[in-house]
Design a protein around this motif. Structure first.
Motif, short mmCIF file in Angstrom:
data_model
loop_
_atom_site.label_atom_id
_atom_site.label_comp_id
_atom_site.label_asym_id
_atom_site.label_seq_id
_atom_site.Cartn_x
_atom_site.Cartn_y
_atom_site.Cartn_z
N MET A 64 0.85 -1.20 0.00
CA MET A 64 0.00 0.00 0.00
C MET A 64 0.88 1.25 0.00
SD MET A 64 -3.17 -1.13 0.08
CE MET A 64 -4.22 0.12 0.79
N ASN A 65 0.63 2.15 -0.94
CA ASN A 65 1.41 3.38 -1.03
C ASN A 65 0.59 4.56 -0.53
OD1 ASN A 65 3.65 2.13 -2.35
ND2 ASN A 65 2.43 2.09 -4.24
N PRO A 66 1.11 5.30 0.46
CA PRO A 66 0.37 6.47 0.94
C PRO A 66 0.42 7.60 -0.09
CG PRO A 66 2.49 6.31 2.04
CD PRO A 66 2.35 5.08 1.22
N VAL A 67 -0.75 8.20 -0.36
CA VAL A 67 -0.82 9.33 -1.30
C VAL A 67 -1.20 10.62 -0.59
CG1 VAL A 67 -1.35 7.88 -3.29
CG2 VAL A 67 -3.22 8.77 -1.89
N TYR A 68 -1.56 10.50 0.69
CA TYR A 68 -1.95 11.68 1.48
C TYR A 68 -1.78 11.32 2.95
CZ TYR A 68 -5.04 15.05 3.84
OH TYR A 68 -5.55 15.99 4.69
N CYS A 69 -1.34 12.31 3.74
CA CYS A 69 -1.19 12.07 5.18
C CYS A 69 -1.44 13.36 5.94
CB CYS A 69 0.21 11.53 5.48
SG CYS A 69 0.43 11.07 7.22
N LYS A 70 -2.21 13.25 7.01
CA LYS A 70 -2.50 14.42 7.84
C LYS A 70 -2.34 14.05 9.30
CE LYS A 70 -6.30 17.49 9.24
NZ LYS A 70 -7.75 17.78 9.08
N TYR A 71 -1.58 14.88 10.04
CA TYR A 71 -1.39 14.67 11.47
C TYR A 71 -2.25 15.68 12.23
CZ TYR A 71 2.55 11.54 10.72
OH TYR A 71 3.34 10.48 10.36
N SER A 72 -3.21 15.17 12.97
CA SER A 72 -4.05 16.04 13.82
C SER A 72 -3.48 16.02 15.23
CB SER A 72 -5.49 15.53 13.80
OG SER A 72 -6.02 15.53 12.49
N ASN A 73 -2.31 16.66 15.37
CA ASN A 73 -1.63 16.66 16.67
C ASN A 73 -1.72 18.00 17.38
OD1 ASN A 73 -0.03 18.05 14.93
ND2 ASN A 73 1.81 16.78 15.19
N ASP A 74 -2.63 18.87 16.89
CA ASP A 74 -2.86 20.15 17.55
C ASP A 74 -4.03 20.07 18.52
OD1 ASP A 74 -4.68 19.74 15.54
OD2 ASP A 74 -4.70 21.82 14.83
N ARG A 75 -4.49 18.85 18.80
CA ARG A 75 -5.62 18.64 19.71
C ARG A 75 -5.13 18.15 21.06
NH1 ARG A 75 -8.77 14.39 15.77
NH2 ARG A 75 -9.31 15.78 14.03
N ALA A 76 -6.10 17.93 21.95
CA ALA A 76 -5.79 17.26 23.22
C ALA A 76 -5.23 15.87 22.92
CB ALA A 76 -7.05 17.16 24.08
N ALA A 77 -4.38 15.35 23.79
CA ALA A 77 -3.70 14.07 23.55
C ALA A 77 -4.68 12.95 23.26
CB ALA A 77 -2.83 13.73 24.76
N ARG A 78 -5.86 12.97 23.89
CA ARG A 78 -6.81 11.87 23.71
C ARG A 78 -7.51 11.90 22.35
NH1 ARG A 78 -9.08 15.63 27.11
NH2 ARG A 78 -11.21 16.34 26.66
N PHE A 79 -7.26 12.97 21.56
CA PHE A 79 -7.89 13.07 20.24
C PHE A 79 -6.86 13.14 19.11
CE2 PHE A 79 -11.18 15.39 22.90
CZ PHE A 79 -12.03 14.30 22.98
N GLN A 80 -5.58 12.96 19.40
CA GLN A 80 -4.55 13.10 18.38
C GLN A 80 -4.47 11.84 17.50
OE1 GLN A 80 -0.77 14.35 19.96
NE2 GLN A 80 -1.66 16.05 21.12
N ILE A 81 -4.69 12.03 16.19
CA ILE A 81 -4.69 10.90 15.27
C ILE A 81 -3.92 11.25 14.00
CG2 ILE A 81 -6.92 10.09 16.13
CD1 ILE A 81 -8.15 11.13 13.49
N LYS A 82 -3.63 10.22 13.22
CA LYS A 82 -3.04 10.37 11.89
C LYS A 82 -4.01 9.78 10.87
CE LYS A 82 0.13 7.50 10.39
NZ LYS A 82 1.43 6.79 10.12
N THR A 83 -4.26 10.55 9.80
CA THR A 83 -5.15 10.09 8.73
C THR A 83 -4.34 9.95 7.45
OG1 THR A 83 -7.04 11.26 9.71
CG2 THR A 83 -7.24 10.59 7.40
N THR A 84 -4.42 8.80 6.81
CA THR A 84 -3.71 8.58 5.55
C THR A 84 -4.67 8.06 4.49
OG1 THR A 84 -3.12 6.29 6.06
CG2 THR A 84 -1.57 8.01 6.76
N ILE A 85 -4.40 8.42 3.25
CA ILE A 85 -5.09 7.82 2.11
C ILE A 85 -4.06 6.96 1.39
CG2 ILE A 85 -6.29 8.23 -0.07
CD1 ILE A 85 -7.26 10.88 1.04
N GLN A 86 -4.38 5.67 1.23
CA GLN A 86 -3.44 4.72 0.66
C GLN A 86 -3.99 4.13 -0.65
OE1 GLN A 86 -1.38 2.91 4.62
NE2 GLN A 86 -3.39 2.10 4.12
N MET A 87 -3.09 3.70 -1.50
CA MET A 87 -3.48 3.11 -2.78
C MET A 87 -2.75 1.78 -2.96
SD MET A 87 -3.01 4.65 -6.65
CE MET A 87 -3.92 6.14 -6.26
N ASP A 88 -3.52 0.75 -3.34
CA ASP A 88 -2.87 -0.55 -3.56
C ASP A 88 -2.37 -0.66 -5.01
OD1 ASP A 88 -5.05 -1.09 -5.18
OD2 ASP A 88 -6.05 -2.40 -3.73
N GLU A 89 -1.84 -1.83 -5.36
CA GLU A 89 -1.24 -2.01 -6.68
C GLU A 89 -2.26 -1.94 -7.80
OE1 GLU A 89 -2.11 -5.96 -4.71
OE2 GLU A 89 -1.14 -4.05 -4.18
#
Length: 443
Positions: free
Chosen positions: A1-26
């Motif tokens: 799986m190749n990531p084509v987009y990535c977003k770090y939501s680390n400007d929130r409280a620690a209990r809501f900090q997540i990473k969102t990626t959009i991935q593409m397979d072969e």
């Protein structure tokens, strides 16, 4: 799986900090993955799958359905859905000048929210107060058992059914549907500078959201953002601070734009300039007010609130303490007290005046943008044509009714004539029979 987009939501409280990626397979198939950035955020990510199951259970009886979600190592994977979003659909109507259709589509979205499964009466919980504050005042409101408050228009892909592509901010406690609807509309109107003309159309009021409710919802949204950021400066907050430092020169210029109110008094000779009152005002005035006395023999008033295409709100005329109702207007009535004029000669006509002496006029005014002006002219023309067609249909019905009445009268007269002939015939036959039997008896 190749990531084509990535977003770090680390400007929130620690209990809501997540990473969102959009991935593409072969094979070129995309998917969305969400991972916890902290141990404290693992519960937040796991709840995404739980909320998916809850919404999926009610999807069969609703037009809204969540995109597919499954657990993966360290997070969840969501289906990547492509298509036109509800936001893009509304924008297309907006740029085509189909403003009334846009409003009706938003009304339909509101109806969809109220038709969702598990709709029940709202009640307060400790969790609600923690997230949205303790200064709300809801009564007789509807809510949902599981409330996705992020049902903004950009998170909905149109189709059969409509697909909800993000339900990260779903609450396990009741939240009033009116707030969810307000939030979706608020972020649509304020989400792009290109929709500035829509903001001036007072859609909240057209969609039955009062100023008092807006103040309460705004406070709720502030409390929610504070709950998410927990003392941090999130990107939305930073953006709001940055925008406060910018000034649009066009707004400064428009602040000084003026127009003229003119009131004509008809005392039997029609509306004339010498029997009129004029008042100049700024468009940015909160309320335009004018107090005046009627002239002797006043039989009609014509009020021209502006000399341009405008939107008039809160239009009121009072005579000796009694509110007077207009007999007619060349504008388009959008809602109670809200009129749109696509012409440069807006008018209100008053004829039921009685012996009124002291009059007070008040209204608020805003300029219409060119595209909106064109739409109002077009819609006003269509309404006038429809009214003319209805008038012709009523006249035709009246003619048909008169014709039917004439035919009925002719039918009644004919029946009466036939009956009279029958009566005379029976009388003659009876007289002859009587004479015949009389001669028989004599013989």
């Amino acid at each position: 799986m190749n990531p084509v987009y990535c977003k770090y939501s680390n400007d929130r409280a620690a209990r809501f900090q997540i990473k969102t990626t959009i991935q593409m397979d072969e094979n070129g198939k995309k998917s969305v993955c969400k991972y916890a950035l902290t141990d404290a955020a693992k519960v937040h990510v796991e709840k995404l799958y739980e909320h998916y199951l809850q919404m999926e259970a009610g999807a069969a009886s609703s037009i809204l359905a969540p995109n597919k979600c499954r657990k993966i190592e360290g997070g969840v994977e969501l289906e990547y859905v492509e298509g036109e979003t509800f936001e893009q659909h509304l924008d297309r109507l907006y740029f085509e000048g189909k403003y009334m259709e846009l409003v009706e589509e938003i009304r339909h979205f509101r109806d969809v929210l109220y038709s969702l499964p598990d709709n029940h009466s709202f009640y307060y919980t400790d969790e609600f107060d923690q997230v949205f504050g303790k200064h709300t005042a809801f009564s007789d409101e509807r809510s949902l058992k599981v409330s996705n408050i992020d049902l903004v228009f950009g998170n909905i892909i149109l189709g059969d059914p409509w697909t909800v592509i993000d339900y990260e901010w779903t609450m396990d406690f009741p939240v009033p549907v009116t707030y969810i609807f307000y939030r979706a509309l608020h972020y649509y109107l304020c989400g792009s500078e290109k929709r500035k003309a829509l903001q001036e159309m007072h859609l909240f009021r057209l969609l039955d959201i009062s100023e008092e409710a807006i103040k309460m919802y705004t406070e709720m949204e502030c409390c929610f953002q504070h709950y998410v950021e927990d003392g941090r400066c999130t990107m939305p907050v930073l953006k709001s601070y940055m925008l406060e430092r910018s000034i649009d020169v066009r707004d400064v210029v428009s602040d000084r734009r003026t127009d003229m109110l003119q009131i004509y008094m008809d005392t039997g000779a029609g509306f004339q300039e010498e029997h009129s009152i004029r008042k100049f005002y700024y468009y940015k005035d909160q309320t335009v007010e004018c107090k005046f006395e009627s002239e002797d023999g006043l039989c009609a008033l014509r009020i021209d609130p502006a000399a341009a295409a405008v939107l008039i709100r809160d239009f009121e005329l009072w005579g000796d303490g009694v509110r007077l109702q207009p007999a007619g207007t060349n504008g388009l009535i959008l809602s109670e007290g809200i009129y749109a004029f696509g012409t440069g000669d807006p008018q209100f006509l008053f004829t039921e005046l009685g012996e009124v002496k002291q009059l007070k006029l008040s209204f608020s005014v805003a300029e219409l943008k060119d595209a909106w002006e064109t739409a109002v002219v077009d819609l006003t023309g269509r309404c006038q044509r429809q009214e003319e067609e209805l008038k012709q249909q009523r006249e035709e019905l009246k003619r048909q009714k008169e014709k039917a009445e004439q035919l009925l009268a002719a039918k009644t007269a004919a029946e009466s004539y036939i009956e009279s002939i029958r009566s005379r015939l029976f009388w003659r036959v009876g007289a002859k029979l009587k004479r015949f039997f009389s001669r028989k008896q004599s013989a």
